[in-house]
Design a protein around this motif. Structure first.
Motif, PDB file in Angstrom:
ATOM      1  N   ASP A   1      67.921  -0.951 102.099  1.00  0.00           N
ATOM      2  CA  ASP A   1      68.566  -2.262 102.216  1.00  0.00           C
ATOM      3  C   ASP A   1      68.307  -3.164 101.022  1.00  0.00           C
ATOM      4  N   THR A   2      67.427  -2.745 100.106  1.00  0.00           N
ATOM      5  CA  THR A   2      67.149  -3.589  98.938  1.00  0.00           C
ATOM      6  C   THR A   2      67.381  -2.875  97.611  1.00  0.00           C
ATOM      7  N   MET A   3      67.984  -1.703  97.622  1.00  0.00           N
ATOM      8  CA  MET A   3      68.113  -0.964  96.356  1.00  0.00           C
ATOM      9  C   MET A   3      69.527  -0.986  95.765  1.00  0.00           C
ATOM     10  N   PHE A   4      70.441  -1.742  96.384  1.00  0.00           N
ATOM     11  CA  PHE A   4      71.803  -1.732  95.873  1.00  0.00           C
ATOM     12  C   PHE A   4      72.275  -3.081  95.353  1.00  0.00           C
ATOM     13  N   HIS A   5      71.417  -4.098  95.335  1.00  0.00           N
ATOM     14  CA  HIS A   5      71.846  -5.370  94.737  1.00  0.00           C
ATOM     15  C   HIS A   5      71.790  -5.263  93.218  1.00  0.00           C
TER      16      HIS A   5
ATOM     17  N   CYS B   1      70.564   9.332  98.044  1.00  0.00           N
ATOM     18  CA  CYS B   1      70.544   8.797  99.404  1.00  0.00           C
ATOM     19  C   CYS B   1      70.393   9.943 100.393  1.00  0.00           C
ATOM     20  N   MET B   2      69.841   9.643 101.552  1.00  0.00           N
ATOM     21  CA  MET B   2      69.473  10.705 102.464  1.00  0.00           C
ATOM     22  C   MET B   2      70.623  11.173 103.353  1.00  0.00           C
ATOM     23  N   TYR B   3      71.668  10.360 103.485  1.00  0.00           N
ATOM     24  CA  TYR B   3      72.793  10.781 104.320  1.00  0.00           C
ATOM     25  C   TYR B   3      74.072  10.130 103.814  1.00  0.00           C
ATOM     26  N   HIS B   4      75.179  10.615 104.322  1.00  0.00           N
ATOM     27  CA  HIS B   4      76.513  10.292 103.819  1.00  0.00           C
ATOM     28  C   HIS B   4      76.763   8.794 103.679  1.00  0.00           C
ATOM     29  N   ASP B   5      76.677   8.049 104.776  1.00  0.00           N
ATOM     30  CA  ASP B   5      77.056   6.640 104.727  1.00  0.00           C
ATOM     31  C   ASP B   5      76.073   5.784 103.937  1.00  0.00           C
ATOM     32  N   GLN B   6      74.836   6.226 103.834  1.00  0.00           N
ATOM     33  CA  GLN B   6      73.859   5.477 103.032  1.00  0.00           C
ATOM     34  C   GLN B   6      74.308   5.416 101.580  1.00  0.00           C
ATOM     35  N   ALA B   7      75.034   6.435 101.126  1.00  0.00           N
ATOM     36  CA  ALA B   7      75.544   6.471  99.757  1.00  0.00           C
ATOM     37  C   ALA B   7      76.949   5.900  99.644  1.00  0.00           C
TER      38      ALA B   7
ATOM     39  N   PRO C   1      77.767   1.626 100.058  1.00  0.00           N
ATOM     40  CA  PRO C   1      77.643   0.770  98.875  1.00  0.00           C
ATOM     41  C   PRO C   1      78.604   1.159  97.755  1.00  0.00           C
ATOM     42  N   ALA C   2      78.828   2.462  97.566  1.00  0.00           N
ATOM     43  CA  ALA C   2      79.718   2.892  96.486  1.00  0.00           C
ATOM     44  C   ALA C   2      81.126   2.356  96.689  1.00  0.00           C
ATOM     45  N   LYS C   3      81.639   2.490  97.913  1.00  0.00           N
ATOM     46  CA  LYS C   3      83.010   2.056  98.162  1.00  0.00           C
ATOM     47  C   LYS C   3      83.125   0.546  98.296  1.00  0.00           C
ATOM     48  N   THR C   4      82.055  -0.091  98.714  1.00  0.00           N
ATOM     49  CA  THR C   4      82.086  -1.552  98.800  1.00  0.00           C
ATOM     50  C   THR C   4      82.144  -2.179  97.416  1.00  0.00           C
ATOM     51  N   LEU C   5      81.394  -1.624  96.482  1.00  0.00           N
ATOM     52  CA  LEU C   5      81.335  -2.194  95.135  1.00  0.00           C
ATOM     53  C   LEU C   5      82.603  -1.919  94.329  1.00  0.00           C
ATOM     54  N   ALA C   6      83.222  -0.758  94.509  1.00  0.00           N
ATOM     55  CA  ALA C   6      84.369  -0.417  93.656  1.00  0.00           C
ATOM     56  C   ALA C   6      85.238   0.619  94.351  1.00  0.00           C
ATOM     57  N   PHE C   7      85.918   0.208  95.399  1.00  0.00           N
ATOM     58  CA  PHE C   7      86.699   1.167  96.187  1.00  0.00           C
ATOM     59  C   PHE C   7      87.775   1.843  95.352  1.00  0.00           C
ATOM     60  N   ASP C   8      88.479   1.100  94.501  1.00  0.00           N
ATOM     61  CA  ASP C   8      89.598   1.657  93.757  1.00  0.00           C
ATOM     62  C   ASP C   8      89.201   2.314  92.443  1.00  0.00           C
ATOM     63  N   GLU C   9      87.914   2.245  92.075  1.00  0.00           N
ATOM     64  CA  GLU C   9      87.495   2.796  90.792  1.00  0.00           C
ATOM     65  C   GLU C   9      86.417   3.862  90.917  1.00  0.00           C
ATOM     66  N   THR C  10      85.926   4.081  92.124  1.00  0.00           N
ATOM     67  CA  THR C  10      84.882   5.081  92.312  1.00  0.00           C
ATOM     68  C   THR C  10      85.480   6.481  92.296  1.00  0.00           C
ATOM     69  N   VAL C  11      84.742   7.408  91.697  1.00  0.00           N
ATOM     70  CA  VAL C  11      85.193   8.788  91.541  1.00  0.00           C
ATOM     71  C   VAL C  11      84.203   9.710  92.244  1.00  0.00           C
ATOM     72  N   ASN C  12      84.737  10.722  92.901  1.00  0.00           N
ATOM     73  CA  ASN C  12      83.937  11.784  93.497  1.00  0.00           C
ATOM     74  C   ASN C  12      83.828  12.904  92.468  1.00  0.00           C
ATOM     75  N   CYS C  13      82.620  13.208  92.042  1.00  0.00           N
ATOM     76  CA  CYS C  13      82.380  14.240  91.032  1.00  0.00           C
ATOM     77  C   CYS C  13      81.439  15.288  91.612  1.00  0.00           C
ATOM     78  N   THR C  14      81.781  16.552  91.470  1.00  0.00           N
ATOM     79  CA  THR C  14      80.932  17.624  91.977  1.00  0.00           C
ATOM     80  C   THR C  14      80.028  18.135  90.868  1.00  0.00           C
ATOM     81  N   LEU C  15      78.726  18.013  91.086  1.00  0.00           N
ATOM     82  CA  LEU C  15      77.736  18.578  90.176  1.00  0.00           C
ATOM     83  C   LEU C  15      77.270  19.922  90.721  1.00  0.00           C
TER      84      LEU C  15
END
Length: 348
Positions: free
Chosen positions: A258-262, A274-280, A283-297
């Protein structure tokens, strides 16, 4: 337009034809003179594309090509398309099992081209798993299927890792598409360590980050408060952080999620594990829904994807925004640039 500087084109798969894959690919190509768009070849049914263009009121040129080598030279004058053997029905918003073979064919062919080195990267448009399942598809999703294709071709196993990356945050869910109740039993020190190794390595070799900084989230509220709120953070997460640090990887944690994404906290790391799906993804989609990219490493190929679903409800209406797709193209081209200059190594 930055096409002439590309060593190899990107391959774009059409995804679920009843969704917005065609819409955003056409829209992105249409912007090529207004903003830099990496050259790409679209694996699709040209007849379906022309029907979608007519529905959208677009007057664009398609170049049907037989080899990806042709894409760079013709990208400025028409959208390069490698025709699929399996046809697609142009039915925005309506799933049809008959479309599944073409959707899978596009993924198969793009992956083969990437493994052969004829394209720089694969950019996948969203698929609808229900449509594929009805046709006998047995993989949990896109990423797992790509990993299986690579494993069968190269006779070795790969561990794919999902990276969500945007202008303000990059994060990785260690566990992904499983019920929240299953996370504590699936999460292990070994899984966190293996994920951290892949992230650190590929941030260096494919993203150009010389010394990646990893922030490891705790599983429980307040990262467990030293065992007062659940024992997993001390028993599982902290030993993983210690192991990564012992291997020379700059990792900190477990940190309270709760304090690592500001803003100030994000400045202290390059990637959050992050330990599970929604934890990651929250915040990713809240900060930049239209610019975030899913990349497979973790794969021997470069693969990116827009971070949204098929959006079948707006397919064919002209309302779909290509921003995330263009961001996926840009990231894939940058990663391929590292590969073309010798900075990328295949996943070990």
């Amino acid at each position: 337009m930055n096409t002439p500087r590309q060593a190899r084109p990107l391959a774009v798969t059409i995804g679920e034809p009843s969704g917005v894959g065609a819409d955003i690919a056409l829209a992105a190509w249409g912007r090529r003179f207004r903003q830099p768009i990496p050259a790409f070849v679209l694996l699709a049914d040209p007849a379906m594309l022309r029907q979608r263009m007519a529905r959208l009121g677009l007057d664009l040129t398609l170049h049907e090509i037989a080899s990806s080598d042709e894409a760079l030279s013709c990208f400025a004058t028409g959208l390069p398309v490698m025709p699929l053997e399996n046809r697609h029905l142009e039915q925005p918003g309506t799933l049809d099992v008959r479309n599944a073979l073409g959707t899978i064919e596009a993924i198969d062919r793009a992956t083969q081209m990437a493994l052969a080195g004829s394209i720089g990267a694969v950019v996948t448009n969203p698929i609808d798993k229900k449509a594929l399942y009805d046709a006998g598809f047995r993989h949990p999703g896109h990423t797992e299927y790509l990993a299986d294709l690579c494993a069968r071709q190269l006779k070795r196993d790969f561990m794919p890792v999902m990276l969500l990356t945007g202008p303000e945050l990059s994060c990785v869910p260690v566990t992904i598409h499983i019920p929240l109740a299953s996370v504590p039993s699936v999460l292990t020190t070994e899984l966190i360590v293996a994920t951290g190794r892949i992230v650190a390595r590929e941030m260096r070799t494919r993203m150009g980050v010389a010394e990646p900084r990893l922030a490891i989230a705790g599983l429980n509220p307040h990262a467990g408060e030293r065992g007062a709120i659940g024992g997993e953070d001390e028993a599982i997460v902290r030993p993983a952080v210690d192991q990564l640090r012992s291997e020379g990887i700059d990792a900190v944690g477990p940190l309270p999620a709760d304090t690592m994404f500001h803003r100030q906290a994000r400045a202290l790391y390059d990637v959050a594990l992050c330990m599970y799906h929604d934890q990651a993804l929250i915040p990713a989609k809240t900060l930049a829904f239209d610019e975030t990219v899913n990349c497979t490493l973790g794969l021997p190929i470069i693969r990116t994807s827009p971070d949204h679903g098929t959006a079948a409800g707006i397919a064919g209406t002209g309302a779909a925004r290509p921003d995330s797709f263009i961001a996926a193209l840009d990231l894939a081209a940058r990663m391929a640039g590292h590969a073309d200059t010798g900075h990328t190594v295949a996943a070990a």
